[in-house]
Design a protein around this motif. Structure first.
Motif, PDB file in Angstrom:
ATOM      1  N   CYS A 173     -27.936 -43.566   2.299  1.00 56.61           N
ATOM      2  CA  CYS A 173     -26.887 -43.246   3.263  1.00 56.61           C
ATOM      3  C   CYS A 173     -27.529 -42.673   4.522  1.00 56.61           C
ATOM      4  O   CYS A 173     -28.733 -42.510   4.591  1.00 56.61           O
ATOM      5  N   ASP A 174     -26.691 -42.348   5.485  1.00 62.28           N
ATOM      6  CA  ASP A 174     -27.215 -41.846   6.749  1.00 62.28           C
ATOM      7  C   ASP A 174     -26.863 -40.393   6.991  1.00 62.28           C
ATOM      8  O   ASP A 174     -27.700 -39.612   7.369  1.00 62.28           O
ATOM      9  N   ALA A 175     -25.634 -40.035   6.700  1.00 59.95           N
ATOM     10  CA  ALA A 175     -25.170 -38.709   7.096  1.00 59.95           C
ATOM     11  C   ALA A 175     -24.866 -37.799   5.910  1.00 59.95           C
ATOM     12  O   ALA A 175     -24.208 -36.784   6.077  1.00 59.95           O
ATOM     13  N   GLY A 176     -25.310 -38.159   4.718  1.00 61.82           N
ATOM     14  CA  GLY A 176     -25.036 -37.317   3.563  1.00 61.82           C
ATOM     15  C   GLY A 176     -23.571 -37.292   3.196  1.00 61.82           C
ATOM     16  O   GLY A 176     -23.057 -36.300   2.704  1.00 61.82           O
ATOM     17  N   MET A 177     -22.900 -38.403   3.432  1.00 67.84           N
ATOM     18  CA  MET A 177     -21.470 -38.490   3.151  1.00 67.84           C
ATOM     19  C   MET A 177     -21.217 -38.396   1.651  1.00 67.84           C
ATOM     20  O   MET A 177     -21.980 -38.912   0.853  1.00 67.84           O
ATOM     21  N   GLY A 178     -20.166 -37.757   1.286  1.00 68.48           N
ATOM     22  CA  GLY A 178     -19.811 -37.619  -0.116  1.00 68.48           C
ATOM     23  C   GLY A 178     -19.522 -38.953  -0.781  1.00 68.48           C
ATOM     24  O   GLY A 178     -19.685 -39.103  -1.985  1.00 68.48           O
ATOM     25  N   SER A 179     -19.104 -39.939   0.001  1.00 69.88           N
ATOM     26  CA  SER A 179     -18.770 -41.248  -0.557  1.00 69.88           C
ATOM     27  C   SER A 179     -19.976 -41.912  -1.197  1.00 69.88           C
ATOM     28  O   SER A 179     -19.874 -42.512  -2.266  1.00 69.88           O
ATOM     29  N   SER A 180     -21.140 -41.812  -0.570  1.00 64.17           N
ATOM     30  CA  SER A 180     -22.327 -42.454  -1.137  1.00 64.17           C
ATOM     31  C   SER A 180     -22.815 -41.702  -2.378  1.00 64.17           C
ATOM     32  O   SER A 180     -23.330 -42.314  -3.312  1.00 64.17           O
ATOM     33  N   VAL A 181     -22.628 -40.408  -2.412  1.00 61.77           N
ATOM     34  CA  VAL A 181     -22.967 -39.633  -3.606  1.00 61.77           C
ATOM     35  C   VAL A 181     -22.041 -40.045  -4.749  1.00 61.77           C
ATOM     36  O   VAL A 181     -22.478 -40.197  -5.894  1.00 61.77           O
ATOM     37  N   MET A 182     -20.778 -40.261  -4.425  1.00 64.08           N
ATOM     38  CA  MET A 182     -19.818 -40.698  -5.426  1.00 64.08           C
ATOM     39  C   MET A 182     -20.196 -42.089  -5.961  1.00 64.08           C
ATOM     40  O   MET A 182     -20.138 -42.335  -7.166  1.00 64.08           O
ATOM     41  N   LEU A 183     -20.630 -42.989  -5.073  1.00 63.03           N
ATOM     42  CA  LEU A 183     -21.064 -44.316  -5.503  1.00 63.03           C
ATOM     43  C   LEU A 183     -22.282 -44.208  -6.413  1.00 63.03           C
ATOM     44  O   LEU A 183     -22.348 -44.860  -7.457  1.00 63.03           O
ATOM     45  N   ALA A 184     -23.245 -43.371  -6.049  1.00 62.06           N
ATOM     46  CA  ALA A 184     -24.439 -43.189  -6.887  1.00 62.06           C
ATOM     47  C   ALA A 184     -24.047 -42.686  -8.269  1.00 62.06           C
ATOM     48  O   ALA A 184     -24.567 -43.160  -9.287  1.00 62.06           O
ATOM     49  N   SER A 185     -23.131 -41.752  -8.335  1.00 59.90           N
ATOM     50  CA  SER A 185     -22.668 -41.213  -9.618  1.00 59.90           C
ATOM     51  C   SER A 185     -21.998 -42.304 -10.454  1.00 59.90           C
ATOM     52  O   SER A 185     -22.238 -42.419 -11.659  1.00 59.90           O
ATOM     53  N   GLN A 186     -21.181 -43.111  -9.816  1.00 61.31           N
ATOM     54  CA  GLN A 186     -20.502 -44.205 -10.510  1.00 61.31           C
ATOM     55  C   GLN A 186     -21.530 -45.207 -11.050  1.00 61.31           C
ATOM     56  O   GLN A 186     -21.431 -45.651 -12.191  1.00 61.31           O
ATOM     57  N   LEU A 187     -22.529 -45.545 -10.242  1.00 62.48           N
ATOM     58  CA  LEU A 187     -23.552 -46.499 -10.682  1.00 62.48           C
ATOM     59  C   LEU A 187     -24.397 -45.933 -11.821  1.00 62.48           C
ATOM     60  O   LEU A 187     -24.792 -46.673 -12.722  1.00 62.48           O
ATOM     61  N   LYS A 188     -24.664 -44.632 -11.798  1.00 62.10           N
ATOM     62  CA  LYS A 188     -25.403 -44.002 -12.904  1.00 62.10           C
ATOM     63  C   LYS A 188     -24.676 -44.218 -14.218  1.00 62.10           C
ATOM     64  O   LYS A 188     -25.277 -44.555 -15.231  1.00 62.10           O
ATOM     65  N   LYS A 189     -23.364 -44.020 -14.194  1.00 59.61           N
ATOM     66  CA  LYS A 189     -22.555 -44.201 -15.408  1.00 59.61           C
ATOM     67  C   LYS A 189     -22.558 -45.659 -15.849  1.00 59.61           C
ATOM     68  O   LYS A 189     -22.723 -45.962 -17.024  1.00 59.61           O
ATOM     69  N   GLN A 190     -22.371 -46.567 -14.898  1.00 58.94           N
ATOM     70  CA  GLN A 190     -22.289 -47.988 -15.227  1.00 58.94           C
ATOM     71  C   GLN A 190     -23.615 -48.536 -15.752  1.00 58.94           C
ATOM     72  O   GLN A 190     -23.617 -49.456 -16.565  1.00 58.94           O
ATOM     73  N   LEU A 191     -24.728 -47.988 -15.284  1.00 60.06           N
ATOM     74  CA  LEU A 191     -26.035 -48.536 -15.636  1.00 60.06           C
ATOM     75  C   LEU A 191     -26.804 -47.682 -16.642  1.00 60.06           C
ATOM     76  O   LEU A 191     -27.963 -47.963 -16.946  1.00 60.06           O
ATOM     77  N   ALA A 192     -26.167 -46.658 -17.177  1.00 62.28           N
ATOM     78  CA  ALA A 192     -26.841 -45.748 -18.112  1.00 62.28           C
ATOM     79  C   ALA A 192     -27.433 -46.486 -19.308  1.00 62.28           C
ATOM     80  O   ALA A 192     -28.572 -46.220 -19.713  1.00 62.28           O
ATOM     81  N   LYS A 193     -26.703 -47.425 -19.862  1.00 66.89           N
ATOM     82  CA  LYS A 193     -27.183 -48.149 -21.047  1.00 66.89           C
ATOM     83  C   LYS A 193     -28.250 -49.186 -20.693  1.00 66.89           C
ATOM     84  O   LYS A 193     -28.904 -49.708 -21.586  1.00 66.89           O
ATOM     85  N   SER A 194     -28.409 -49.480 -19.421  1.00 67.37           N
ATOM     86  CA  SER A 194     -29.395 -50.476 -18.981  1.00 67.37           C
ATOM     87  C   SER A 194     -30.756 -49.855 -18.709  1.00 67.37           C
ATOM     88  O   SER A 194     -31.707 -50.570 -18.397  1.00 67.37           O
ATOM     89  N   GLY A 195     -30.843 -48.519 -18.770  1.00 66.16           N
ATOM     90  CA  GLY A 195     -32.114 -47.843 -18.529  1.00 66.16           C
ATOM     91  C   GLY A 195     -32.526 -47.805 -17.068  1.00 66.16           C
ATOM     92  O   GLY A 195     -33.704 -47.642 -16.752  1.00 66.16           O
ATOM     93  N   VAL A 196     -31.566 -47.934 -16.170  1.00 65.51           N
ATOM     94  CA  VAL A 196     -31.856 -47.932 -14.743  1.00 65.51           C
ATOM     95  C   VAL A 196     -31.677 -46.521 -14.188  1.00 65.51           C
ATOM     96  O   VAL A 196     -30.665 -45.870 -14.445  1.00 65.51           O
ATOM     97  N   THR A 197     -32.646 -46.061 -13.441  1.00 67.45           N
ATOM     98  CA  THR A 197     -32.546 -44.784 -12.745  1.00 67.45           C
ATOM     99  C   THR A 197     -31.818 -45.032 -11.427  1.00 67.45           C
ATOM    100  O   THR A 197     -32.193 -45.929 -10.672  1.00 67.45           O
ATOM    101  N   VAL A 198     -30.780 -44.254 -11.158  1.00 63.17           N
ATOM    102  CA  VAL A 198     -30.029 -44.359  -9.908  1.00 63.17           C
ATOM    103  C   VAL A 198     -30.223 -43.062  -9.150  1.00 63.17           C
ATOM    104  O   VAL A 198     -29.981 -41.981  -9.688  1.00 63.17           O
ATOM    105  N   GLU A 199     -30.689 -43.184  -7.904  1.00 67.50           N
ATOM    106  CA  GLU A 199     -30.905 -42.008  -7.059  1.00 67.50           C
ATOM    107  C   GLU A 199     -30.199 -42.193  -5.727  1.00 67.50           C
ATOM    108  O   GLU A 199     -30.006 -43.319  -5.269  1.00 67.50           O
TER     109      GLU A 199
END
Length: 102
Positions: free
Chosen positions: A16-42
C-alpha cells in the motif's frame, strides 16, 4: 503476460502507499484464506516491498511503482479491496496449485 504457478507461491505481499486500513484488512483476509496453503502473507509500504516476495498484490494505481521496486516479481493490481476478481483468481490458483496469467 507472465504466468504464476500457484503452488510455488510461498510469500505474498499486500503493498500500500498510505498505510490505509483497507490494505491491512485485505492482508488479514488473505492470511485466513491461504493459511492451509502454507503461504506467508505480509503487509508492506510499496516503497519497501521485500525482494523475496513471490507475488505482490496492490491497488491498480500503485502497480507500476511496485514493479519498479521489485522487478521480475509478479504484481497483481486490484480495484476493490474486498471481492476483487483478480485477487480471487490468485487465491484460487494458490489453493489449487494452478497456474494464472498476470
Amino acid at each position: 503476460m507472465a504466468t504464476i504457478d500457484g503452488s510455488s507461491v510461498k510469500k505474498l505481499i499486500v503493498a500500500c502507499d498510505a498505510g490505509m486500513g483497507s490494505s491491512v484488512m485485505l492482508a488479514s483476509q488473505l492470511k485466513k484464506q491461504l493459511a492451509k496453503s502454507g503461504v506467508t502473507v505480509e503487509h508492506s509500504p510499496v516503497a519497501s516491498i521485500p525482494s523475496d516476495a513471490d507475488v505482490v498484490v496492490t491497488q491498480a494505481g500503485l502497480a507500476d511503482r511496485a514493479r519498479g521496486v521489485v522487478p521480475g516479481v509478479p504484481v497483481i493490481p486490484f480495484q476493490l479491496f474486498l471481492g476483487d476478481p483478480s485477487v480471487a483468481a490468485l487465491v484460487k490458483a494458490i489453493q489449487n496449485g494452478d497456474s494464472i496469467e498476470v
